[in-house]
Enzyme design. Structure first.
Site, mmCIF file in Angstrom:
data_model
loop_
_atom_site.group_PDB
_atom_site.id
_atom_site.type_symbol
_atom_site.label_atom_id
_atom_site.label_comp_id
_atom_site.label_asym_id
_atom_site.label_seq_id
_atom_site.Cartn_x
_atom_site.Cartn_y
_atom_site.Cartn_z
ATOM 1 N N ARG A 274 39.662 46.883 21.728
ATOM 2 C CA ARG A 274 40.328 48.383 21.800
ATOM 3 C C ARG A 274 39.208 49.273 21.337
ATOM 4 N NH1 ARG A 274 46.156 48.031 19.034
ATOM 5 N NH2 ARG A 274 45.411 50.142 18.054
ATOM 6 N N ARG B 4 42.200 55.244 10.477
ATOM 7 C CA ARG B 4 43.446 55.127 10.884
ATOM 8 C C ARG B 4 44.068 54.665 9.580
ATOM 9 N NH1 ARG B 4 42.199 50.428 15.103
ATOM 10 N NH2 ARG B 4 44.484 50.133 14.919
ATOM 11 N N LYS C 133 52.094 43.751 13.184
ATOM 12 C CA LYS C 133 53.245 44.050 13.749
ATOM 13 C C LYS C 133 53.447 43.848 15.241
ATOM 14 C CE LYS C 133 52.229 48.632 13.329
ATOM 15 N NZ LYS C 133 50.847 48.256 12.509
ATOM 16 N N ARG D 101 39.640 41.805 16.516
ATOM 17 C CA ARG D 101 40.690 41.570 17.506
ATOM 18 C C ARG D 101 40.241 41.696 18.812
ATOM 19 N NH1 ARG D 101 45.886 45.407 16.849
ATOM 20 N NH2 ARG D 101 44.314 47.019 17.171
ATOM 21 N N ARG E 15 56.225 57.148 12.390
ATOM 22 C CA ARG E 15 54.802 57.029 11.659
ATOM 23 C C ARG E 15 54.841 58.030 10.643
ATOM 24 N NH1 ARG E 15 51.777 53.489 15.100
ATOM 25 N NH2 ARG E 15 49.664 53.458 14.314
HETATM 26 P P1 AP5 Z 1 48.043 42.900 15.316
HETATM 27 O O1 AP5 Z 1 49.352 42.277 15.435
HETATM 28 O O2 AP5 Z 1 47.518 43.480 16.625
HETATM 29 O O3 AP5 Z 1 48.151 44.248 14.327
HETATM 30 P P2 AP5 Z 1 49.020 45.346 14.530
HETATM 31 O O4 AP5 Z 1 50.002 45.782 13.181
HETATM 32 O O5 AP5 Z 1 49.771 45.834 15.803
HETATM 33 O O6 AP5 Z 1 47.918 46.581 14.533
HETATM 34 P P3 AP5 Z 1 47.576 47.787 15.359
HETATM 35 O O7 AP5 Z 1 46.145 48.067 15.190
HETATM 36 O O8 AP5 Z 1 48.245 47.602 16.703
HETATM 37 O O9 AP5 Z 1 48.346 49.099 14.730
HETATM 38 P P4 AP5 Z 1 48.314 50.264 14.794
HETATM 39 O O10 AP5 Z 1 49.252 50.815 13.804
HETATM 40 O O11 AP5 Z 1 46.996 50.812 14.280
HETATM 41 O O12 AP5 Z 1 47.916 50.643 16.172
HETATM 42 P P5 AP5 Z 1 49.054 51.312 17.435
HETATM 43 O O13 AP5 Z 1 48.753 50.653 18.561
HETATM 44 O O14 AP5 Z 1 50.609 51.260 16.905
HETATM 45 O O15 AP5 Z 1 47.177 41.959 14.625
HETATM 46 C C1 AP5 Z 1 45.886 42.558 14.339
HETATM 47 C C2 AP5 Z 1 44.694 41.352 14.474
HETATM 48 O O16 AP5 Z 1 44.991 40.395 13.510
HETATM 49 C C3 AP5 Z 1 44.954 40.859 15.487
HETATM 50 O O17 AP5 Z 1 43.446 40.182 15.858
HETATM 51 C C4 AP5 Z 1 45.662 39.343 15.306
HETATM 52 O O18 AP5 Z 1 45.416 38.286 16.106
HETATM 53 C C5 AP5 Z 1 45.350 39.324 13.674
HETATM 54 N N1 AP5 Z 1 46.457 38.751 12.945
HETATM 55 C C6 AP5 Z 1 47.738 39.160 13.034
HETATM 56 N N2 AP5 Z 1 48.358 38.334 12.090
HETATM 57 C C7 AP5 Z 1 47.536 37.645 11.258
HETATM 58 C C8 AP5 Z 1 47.702 36.724 10.559
HETATM 59 N N3 AP5 Z 1 48.864 36.565 9.651
HETATM 60 N N4 AP5 Z 1 46.462 36.252 9.712
HETATM 61 C C9 AP5 Z 1 45.132 36.598 10.309
HETATM 62 N N5 AP5 Z 1 45.112 37.398 11.505
HETATM 63 C C10 AP5 Z 1 46.156 37.658 11.929
HETATM 64 O O19 AP5 Z 1 48.611 52.652 17.447
HETATM 65 C C11 AP5 Z 1 47.493 53.281 17.795
HETATM 66 C C12 AP5 Z 1 47.248 54.839 17.888
HETATM 67 O O20 AP5 Z 1 48.170 55.228 18.674
HETATM 68 C C13 AP5 Z 1 47.387 55.198 16.509
HETATM 69 O O21 AP5 Z 1 46.192 55.271 15.793
HETATM 70 C C14 AP5 Z 1 47.888 56.943 17.007
HETATM 71 O O22 AP5 Z 1 46.600 57.589 17.510
HETATM 72 C C15 AP5 Z 1 48.652 56.487 18.122
HETATM 73 N N6 AP5 Z 1 50.185 56.308 17.832
HETATM 74 C C16 AP5 Z 1 50.887 55.199 18.197
HETATM 75 N N7 AP5 Z 1 52.240 55.474 17.547
HETATM 76 C C17 AP5 Z 1 52.048 56.450 17.328
HETATM 77 C C18 AP5 Z 1 53.265 57.280 16.554
HETATM 78 N N8 AP5 Z 1 54.366 57.010 16.341
HETATM 79 N N9 AP5 Z 1 52.877 58.651 16.355
HETATM 80 C C19 AP5 Z 1 51.669 59.197 16.411
HETATM 81 N N10 AP5 Z 1 50.718 58.563 17.192
HETATM 82 C C20 AP5 Z 1 50.826 57.333 17.147
HETATM 83 MG MG MG Z 2 49.789 46.748 17.286
#
Ligand code: AP5
Ligand code: MG
Length: 213
Positions: free
Chosen positions: A160, A171, A13, A127, A88
């Site tokens: 992270r 997660r 994402k 990552r 979410r």
């Molecule tokens: P990346 O693009 O970083 O993936 P992402 O989908 O953004 O994953 P996140 O870990 O950021 O998502 P998340 O939803 O768990 O975390 P968030 O920060 O939202 O890519 C991942 C890796 O893969 C990278 O190394 C990249 O280089 C690689 N990659 C990408 N594309 C690729 C490809 N095609 N091929 C190979 N490699 C590839 O949330 C974190 C925490 O915050 C949550 O757990 C929760 O506690 C809290 N939180 C956030 N939002 C909310 C909400 N709305 N409600 C409640 N709690 C929330």
């Molecule tokens: Mg992200």
């Protein structure tokens, strides 16, 4: 254009949103990034969020709904926005619908990025993220030119706190229980566009562009 990026942790994402900002000239709103900034600053919000994030659980709905309501009112969202990591849960999606309705706006597309779980674990445990600009790398799949240093801004790369295998598994479970039902929620509104999230980062970006054309 008002977009939601839906997908499990590590689906890409953030990676795709960063490329979409440039192409579509609309901001990325990542609740994860906003919460991590609050943790870093040590605010009350940050202290409350940290325990949930480290456990791979969600921060309470009312907290993130409040953050999003404030953010959507800002001027740069008038041309559109990319929601990354929000909503979410079904209550978050319902609150978003109400907020946008009040603003005379609505969601145009929900891009659901699909990647299987073992691939997600590999992506997240490898990552690295830039401390300065937030750009993501992967030690094998998309390494920086110089180890530990961001190609874009020269910032230091870090891992992270929630990118260890135990938290990643938690997660994933949280995603399956609380976020996956949103695919159904938005399918009923006929907004879901499925994007296969495996392949090169640029091929996936091209699929997104084709879908939004
Ligand atoms: P990346 O693009 O970083 O993936 P992402 O989908 O953004 O994953 P996140 O870990 O950021 O998502 P998340 O939803 O768990 O975390 P968030 O920060 O939202 O890519 C991942 C890796 O893969 C990278 O190394 C990249 O280089 C690689 N990659 C990408 N594309 C690729 C490809 N095609 N091929 C190979 N490699 C590839 O949330 C974190 C925490 O915050 C949550 O757990 C929760 O506690 C809290 N939180 C956030 N939002 C909310 C909400 N709305 N409600 C409640 N709690 C929330
Ligand atoms: Mg992200």
């Amino acid at each position: 254009m008002n977009l939601i990026l839906l997908g499990g942790p590590g689906a890409g994402k953030g990676t795709q949103a960063k490329m979409m900002i440039e192409k579509y000239q609309i901001p990325q709103i990542s609740t994860g990034d906003i919460l991590r900034a609050a943790v870093k600053e040590g605010t009350e919000l940050g202290k409350q969020a940290k325990a949930c994030m480290d456990a791979g659980k969600l921060v309470p709905d009312e907290v993130v709904i409040g953050i999003i309501e404030d953010r959507l009112k800002q001027a740069d969202c008038q041309k559109g926005f990319i929601l990354d990591g929000f909503p979410r849960t079904v209550p978050q999606a319902e609150a978003l619908d109400k907020t946008l309705q009040k603003m005379g706006s609505k969601i145009d597309h929900v891009l659901s990025i699909d990647v299987d779980e073992e691939e997600l674990v590999k992506r997240l445990t490898g990552r690295r993220t830039c401390k300065q600009c937030g750009q993501m790398y992967h030690i094998i799949f998309s390494p920086p030119k110089k180890e530990g240093v961001c190609d874009k801004c020269g910032g230091e790369l870090y891992q992270r706190d929630d990118d260890n295998e135990a938290t990643v598994r938690s997660r994933l479970a949280t995603y399956n229980q609380q976020t996956k039902p949103l695919i159904d929620y938005y399918s009923k509104q006929e907004l879901v566009r499925q994007i296969k999230g495996v392949g090169s980062i640029s091929d996936i970006f091209q699929k997104i562009v084709d879908t939004l054309r």
